[in-house]
Scaffold this motif. Structure first.
Motif, PDB file in Angstrom:
ATOM      1  N   LYS A 192      -8.585  -5.645   1.326  1.00 52.25           N
ATOM      2  CA  LYS A 192      -8.470  -6.153  -0.052  1.00 52.25           C
ATOM      3  C   LYS A 192      -7.045  -6.639  -0.342  1.00 52.25           C
ATOM      4  N   ALA A 193      -6.090  -5.948   0.218  1.00 50.77           N
ATOM      5  CA  ALA A 193      -4.701  -6.368   0.036  1.00 50.77           C
ATOM      6  C   ALA A 193      -4.474  -7.746   0.661  1.00 50.77           C
ATOM      7  N   ARG A 194      -5.021  -7.927   1.864  1.00 48.17           N
ATOM      8  CA  ARG A 194      -4.912  -9.249   2.520  1.00 48.17           C
ATOM      9  C   ARG A 194      -5.601 -10.314   1.675  1.00 48.17           C
ATOM     10  N   GLU A 195      -6.736  -9.923   1.077  1.00 46.63           N
ATOM     11  CA  GLU A 195      -7.523 -10.871   0.293  1.00 46.63           C
ATOM     12  C   GLU A 195      -6.761 -11.348  -0.951  1.00 46.63           C
ATOM     13  N   VAL A 196      -6.140 -10.413  -1.654  1.00 43.82           N
ATOM     14  CA  VAL A 196      -5.437 -10.806  -2.871  1.00 43.82           C
ATOM     15  C   VAL A 196      -4.181 -11.614  -2.535  1.00 43.82           C
TER      16      VAL A 196
ATOM     17  N   SER B 138      10.571  -8.106  -5.061  1.00 39.94           N
ATOM     18  CA  SER B 138      11.149  -7.579  -3.830  1.00 39.94           C
ATOM     19  C   SER B 138      10.072  -7.307  -2.775  1.00 39.94           C
ATOM     20  N   LEU B 139       8.793  -7.423  -3.173  1.00 40.16           N
ATOM     21  CA  LEU B 139       7.687  -7.293  -2.216  1.00 40.16           C
ATOM     22  C   LEU B 139       7.251  -8.660  -1.707  1.00 40.16           C
ATOM     23  N   VAL B 140       7.009  -9.542  -2.657  1.00 35.63           N
ATOM     24  CA  VAL B 140       6.676 -10.944  -2.372  1.00 35.63           C
ATOM     25  C   VAL B 140       7.168 -11.702  -3.587  1.00 35.63           C
ATOM     26  N   SER B 141       7.742 -12.869  -3.379  1.00 37.16           N
ATOM     27  CA  SER B 141       8.322 -13.567  -4.524  1.00 37.16           C
ATOM     28  C   SER B 141       7.492 -14.782  -4.905  1.00 37.16           C
ATOM     29  N   GLY B 142       7.701 -15.237  -6.108  1.00 37.18           N
ATOM     30  CA  GLY B 142       7.053 -16.451  -6.587  1.00 37.18           C
ATOM     31  C   GLY B 142       5.823 -16.225  -7.438  1.00 37.18           C
ATOM     32  N   ILE B 143       5.322 -14.987  -7.472  1.00 35.82           N
ATOM     33  CA  ILE B 143       4.126 -14.697  -8.260  1.00 35.82           C
ATOM     34  C   ILE B 143       4.551 -14.192  -9.633  1.00 35.82           C
ATOM     35  N   GLY B 144       4.149 -14.896 -10.675  1.00 34.74           N
ATOM     36  CA  GLY B 144       4.406 -14.482 -12.046  1.00 34.74           C
ATOM     37  C   GLY B 144       3.107 -14.107 -12.729  1.00 34.74           C
ATOM     38  N   ASN B 145       3.156 -13.956 -14.023  1.00 34.63           N
ATOM     39  CA  ASN B 145       2.000 -13.463 -14.780  1.00 34.63           C
ATOM     40  C   ASN B 145       0.761 -14.338 -14.597  1.00 34.63           C
ATOM     41  N   ILE B 146       0.948 -15.642 -14.598  1.00 37.78           N
ATOM     42  CA  ILE B 146      -0.196 -16.558 -14.510  1.00 37.78           C
ATOM     43  C   ILE B 146      -0.836 -16.486 -13.127  1.00 37.78           C
ATOM     44  N   TYR B 147      -0.021 -16.654 -12.083  1.00 34.55           N
ATOM     45  CA  TYR B 147      -0.583 -16.687 -10.727  1.00 34.55           C
ATOM     46  C   TYR B 147      -1.139 -15.324 -10.324  1.00 34.55           C
ATOM     47  N   ALA B 148      -0.571 -14.240 -10.866  1.00 35.55           N
ATOM     48  CA  ALA B 148      -1.117 -12.903 -10.591  1.00 35.55           C
ATOM     49  C   ALA B 148      -2.539 -12.803 -11.141  1.00 35.55           C
ATOM     50  N   ASP B 149      -2.723 -13.208 -12.393  1.00 39.14           N
ATOM     51  CA  ASP B 149      -4.067 -13.137 -12.983  1.00 39.14           C
ATOM     52  C   ASP B 149      -5.061 -14.007 -12.217  1.00 39.14           C
TER      53      ASP B 149
ATOM     54  N   ARG C  63       0.815  -1.224   0.000  1.00 38.85           N
ATOM     55  CA  ARG C  63       0.000   0.000   0.000  1.00 38.85           C
ATOM     56  C   ARG C  63       0.843   1.267   0.000  1.00 38.85           C
ATOM     57  N   ARG C  64       2.124   1.111   0.278  1.00 42.60           N
ATOM     58  CA  ARG C  64       3.038   2.252   0.160  1.00 42.60           C
ATOM     59  C   ARG C  64       3.447   2.503  -1.290  1.00 42.60           C
ATOM     60  N   LYS C  65       3.269   1.476  -2.133  1.00 48.03           N
ATOM     61  CA  LYS C  65       3.636   1.614  -3.549  1.00 48.03           C
ATOM     62  C   LYS C  65       2.658   2.541  -4.261  1.00 48.03           C
ATOM     63  N   ARG C  66       3.143   3.200  -5.277  1.00 42.02           N
ATOM     64  CA  ARG C  66       2.256   4.003  -6.124  1.00 42.02           C
ATOM     65  C   ARG C  66       2.326   3.433  -7.536  1.00 42.02           C
ATOM     66  N   THR C  67       1.580   2.362  -7.720  1.00 38.70           N
ATOM     67  CA  THR C  67       1.613   1.685  -9.021  1.00 38.70           C
ATOM     68  C   THR C  67       0.349   0.844  -9.172  1.00 38.70           C
ATOM     69  N   GLU C  68       0.271   0.131 -10.289  1.00 35.96           N
ATOM     70  CA  GLU C  68      -0.871  -0.763 -10.500  1.00 35.96           C
ATOM     71  C   GLU C  68      -0.685  -2.044  -9.684  1.00 35.96           C
ATOM     72  N   LEU C  69      -1.809  -2.586  -9.229  1.00 35.30           N
ATOM     73  CA  LEU C  69      -1.768  -3.759  -8.346  1.00 35.30           C
ATOM     74  C   LEU C  69      -0.991  -4.931  -8.950  1.00 35.30           C
ATOM     75  N   LYS C  70      -1.233  -5.209 -10.224  1.00 41.70           N
ATOM     76  CA  LYS C  70      -0.564  -6.376 -10.800  1.00 41.70           C
ATOM     77  C   LYS C  70       0.950  -6.170 -10.902  1.00 41.70           C
ATOM     78  N   ARG C  71       1.354  -4.959 -11.222  1.00 43.29           N
ATOM     79  CA  ARG C  71       2.792  -4.668 -11.236  1.00 43.29           C
ATOM     80  C   ARG C  71       3.415  -4.983  -9.876  1.00 43.29           C
ATOM     81  N   ALA C  72       2.697  -4.599  -8.829  1.00 41.73           N
ATOM     82  CA  ALA C  72       3.211  -4.827  -7.471  1.00 41.73           C
ATOM     83  C   ALA C  72       3.267  -6.320  -7.147  1.00 41.73           C
ATOM     84  N   LEU C  73       2.256  -7.066  -7.590  1.00 38.37           N
ATOM     85  CA  LEU C  73       2.252  -8.513  -7.324  1.00 38.37           C
ATOM     86  C   LEU C  73       3.423  -9.199  -8.018  1.00 38.37           C
TER      87      LEU C  73
END
Length: 275
Positions: free
Chosen positions: A196-200, A164-175, A150-160
């Motif tokens: 919502k952040a906890r939910e995603v 360096s925020l959380v690892s292991g999530i790529g394009n498929i698992y993000a969608d 929530r400190r980031k200023r970007t689109e949610l998927k970019r952050a996922l």
DNA sequence: CAACCGCCCTGGGTGC
DNA sequence: TGCACCCAGGGCGGTT
């Protein structure tokens, strides 16, 4: 992959390493002869993983760090078995038992030999000091992730996708996670509620756990485990690659939109774009 | 410093 | 049949 590798290589000693394609060790800056020199005669002590990185701890505080990219495979094969078409690196052992092979069609994957450093209580190869813990890690801190997100200023998927925020999530698992949490990929991180952040994050964790349970995702038949078997999580994908097919919740056709020179798949009804 | 863009690479698929 | 082109993916260097 890590577990499979553990059973096949831990306790064995490397007798020779053959680099068949220079790109496979492009991240090992001192070059191929240094790479093989550092590995030869070394004993493999343990296998580790963080996010998309896999490494083998070697005796002498060193690690053989690997990233499989999108098409990289680690295969255990008997000595003398025919070389695979896209064989990039061969590891042979002093016991003359089965060899380890790195096969990679698209050459995004590769290795480096690296020193270990302790970061926040974990021993990591220095090259991946910046890679965050993944959600499977017992020491992963969900609350810290939510705060950082929530400190980031970007689109949610970019952050996922930011390892360096959380690892292991790529394009498929993000969608897939965004679909489960009913969030559009372009939602702004700074206006996302903590709930919502906890939910995603929970959705992403579920997706990853389910995929691991099924041996991973192998939509293009290039992903295989240590025995050459594909994972089959692709059978469970709700949105990724499903353009035009009905959403499993509401029946609305799944849509694809360009995103960072690739694609985002989502349900236009369940995942509304917000201002 | 954070955010963002383009490039790295191969081969399967598609359209002409 | 052959050719040009597109696309898939993660990470990183360089730029804004």
């Amino acid at each position: 992959m890590r577990v499979g590798l553990e059973g096949h290589v831990v306790g064995r000693t490397l007798s020779s390493v053959e680099v068949l394609h220079p790109r496979a060790i492009r991240r090992h800056l001192p070059g191929a002869s240094d790479f093989t020199g550092r590995l030869t005669g070394r004993k493999l002590v343990a296998t580790r993983r963080r996010g998309k990185y896999l490494w083998v701890e070697l005796d002498g505080e060193l690690a053989l760090l690997a990233h499989l990219g999108m098409s990289g495979q680690l295969l255990v094969q008997p000595v003398g078995a025919p070389d695979e078409k896209h064989l990039r690196v061969r590891f042979r052992f002093a016991d003359d038992g089965p060899e380890l092979r790195f096969v990679d069609q698209r050459t995004f994957g590769g290795f480096l030999v690296d020193e270990l450093v302790t970061v926040d209580g974990a021993d990591l190869p220095t090259a991946i000091e910046h890679i965050a813990r993944d959600p499977m890690d017992p020491a992963f801190d969900p609350a810290a992730f939510v705060t950082a997100l929530r400190r980031k200023r970007t689109e949610l998927k970019r952050a996922l996708l930011d390892q360096s925020l959380v690892s292991g999530i790529g394009n498929i698992y993000a969608d897939e996670a965004l679909w489960r949490a009913r969030l559009h990929w372009s939602r702004s991180t700074e206006r996302l509620s903590a709930a919502k952040a906890r939910e995603v994050l929970a959705a992403a964790t579920d997706v990853m756990r389910e995929a691991l349970g099924q041996g991973g995702t192998s939509f293009d038949a290039l992903y295989v485990n240590i025995n050459g078997q594909s994972g089959y999580f692709d059978r469970s994908l709700a949105v990724y690659g499903q353009e035009g097919l009905p959403c499993g919740r509401c029946g609305t056709p799944i849509r694809r939109e360009p995103f960072m020179n690739r694609s985002s798949y989502f349900c236009p009804r369940c995942q509304r774009r917000t201002k």
